[in-house]
Design an enzyme around this catalytic site. Structure first.
Site, PDB file in Angstrom:
ATOM      1  N   HIS A  53      -2.066  80.379 -16.316  1.00  0.00           N
ATOM      2  CA  HIS A  53      -1.189  80.833 -17.401  1.00  0.00           C
ATOM      3  C   HIS A  53       0.210  80.215 -17.358  1.00  0.00           C
ATOM      4  CE1 HIS A  53      -4.193  83.408 -18.969  1.00  0.00           C
ATOM      5  NE2 HIS A  53      -3.987  84.465 -18.216  1.00  0.00           N
ATOM      6  N   HIS A  90      -1.373  87.575 -24.903  1.00  0.00           N
ATOM      7  CA  HIS A  90      -2.241  88.293 -23.970  1.00  0.00           C
ATOM      8  C   HIS A  90      -2.182  89.812 -24.183  1.00  0.00           C
ATOM      9  CE1 HIS A  90      -4.564  88.712 -20.251  1.00  0.00           C
ATOM     10  NE2 HIS A  90      -4.596  87.394 -20.156  1.00  0.00           N
ATOM     11  N   GLU A 124      -7.782  86.295 -26.752  1.00  0.00           N
ATOM     12  CA  GLU A 124      -6.813  85.222 -26.533  1.00  0.00           C
ATOM     13  C   GLU A 124      -7.238  83.976 -27.307  1.00  0.00           C
ATOM     14  OE1 GLU A 124      -6.218  84.889 -22.159  1.00  0.00           O
ATOM     15  OE2 GLU A 124      -7.387  86.755 -22.143  1.00  0.00           O
TER      16      GLU A 124
END
Length: 350
Positions: free
Chosen positions: A105, A179, A313
């Site tokens: 991420h 997210h 996502e």
């Protein structure tokens, strides 16, 4: 329609501001300048009762160790990159490692954990907050000074639109997502196992033992991954398919969307009557059903545990830099990155 602003807290001497957008239908969205995090989405159920439908915290302290990435903007690149050494424009770059040997991420203190600048705009039919961040050359190992923005727009059609843009002075990588963990029961009264999920997807990406795509696209037919006619989340949790078991019993997989911007994803909680419709221009959505959510601590006034929310996502394919057959996530110098996703809330009778 209107936007209100307030001080949410402080981080390292910097103010973290909260912005609440409200429309004419008693729907509101609260987001903060830390990580562009969506902290609350309040929408009516079928009886008109307004409740929060996302997971989050009410203080900066709650987000300081936001390892679940509740509500956050994720980047430069969503998901895992492994190996964490990448080649861009014939140059090799070492990305930071923050999940064992993997880059996750965007790395430590990436988009999700920095303070963004914010600008608000109010119109008669919609209101918006635009967050901007300048990611310096070398941040978490990525090349290029990158300017990124995320605009959240709330409409009177109960739509929350997410619009991402980015431009860099060097070739770099960019694949952003949000997210947010959705739970349509309202104020997390129940887990999401009885939420019914429908998705226009004929295939998903197989994952290996370290949760990265193997490159194999698996047909969903006759599996718990076939959501084309709708399945409850419970189906994936109880499935003995090796891919469901591998991710901790549930889903944490990239689904390849067979349609775009045509109600390609819907989630329904029949107890509350709430319905979420997701549309995007991205080729993929990573469905995560919070299989690994820790059983310690509190999420507001609810004890943290598995399956309290589900993430949708929307993004390009994970680890694409290491799969030539996947669409490229290289953002060329001075080219504009753009991605768009819309969440529309309704009730089952509407």
């Amino acid at each position: 329609m209107n936007i209100t602003q307030r001080l949410f807290g402080e981080l390292h001497g910097q103010e973290v501001m909260a912005y609440t957008m409200t429309n004419d239908n008693n729907m509101s969205v609260t987001c903060i300048s830390l990580g562009g995090i969506i902290t609350k989405i309040q929408v009516p159920d079928q009886a008109g009762k307004v409740e929060n439908v996302v997971l989050g915290y009410d203080s900066v302290e709650g987000y300081l160790h936001n390892t679940a990435y509740f509500g956050a903007v994720v980047g430069r690149v969503a998901g895992r990159i492994h190996p964490a050494k990448v080649e861009i424009a014939n140059k090799t770059y070492e990305l930071s490692k923050n999940e064992g040997e993997k880059h996750l991420h965007g790395g430590d203190k990436a988009f999700s954990h920095v303070i963004w600048n914010a600008e608000v705009k109010e119109n008669q039919d919609e209101v918006s907050v635009t967050f901007t961040y300048n990611s310096p050359d070398g941040e978490n190992g990525y090349p290029g000074n990158l300017k990124v923005s995320v605009m959240y727009t709330l409409t009177n059609e109960n739509e929350l639109k997410l619009s991402y843009q980015g431009i860099s002075d060097q070739d770099t990588l960019l694949n952003m997502t949000n997210h947010t963990y959705f739970n349509l029961s309202g104020n997390v009264k129940r887990d999401v196992l009885e939420h019914e999920l429908t998705m226009k997807s004929d295939a998903f990406l197989e994952l290996n033992d370290i949760m990265l795509p193997t490159g194999e696209k698996v047909n969903v037919t006759d599996t718990a991954f076939d959501l084309r006619e709708g399945k409850k989340v419970r189906a994936g949790v109880e499935s003995q398919h090796p891919q469901n078991v591998k991710v901790g019993n549930g889903y944490d997989h990239p689904f390849l969307l067979s349609e775009n911007q045509n109600e390609e994803i819907t989630v329904v909680d029949y107890d509350s009557g709430r319905k979420l419709i997701v549309e995007t221009d991205q080729p993929c959505v990573v469905l995560y059903t919070a299989n690994m959510l820790e059983n310690t601590g509190m999420i507001r006034d609810v004890k943290s545990r598995e399956y309290l929310g589900l993430c949708l996502e929307t993004q390009n394919l994970p680890n694409a830099i290491h799969h030539a057959e996947f669409p490229s996530i290289v953002l060329e110098k001075n080219k504009v990155y753009s991605a768009n996703t819309m969440y529309r809330f309704a009730t089952v009778e509407s």
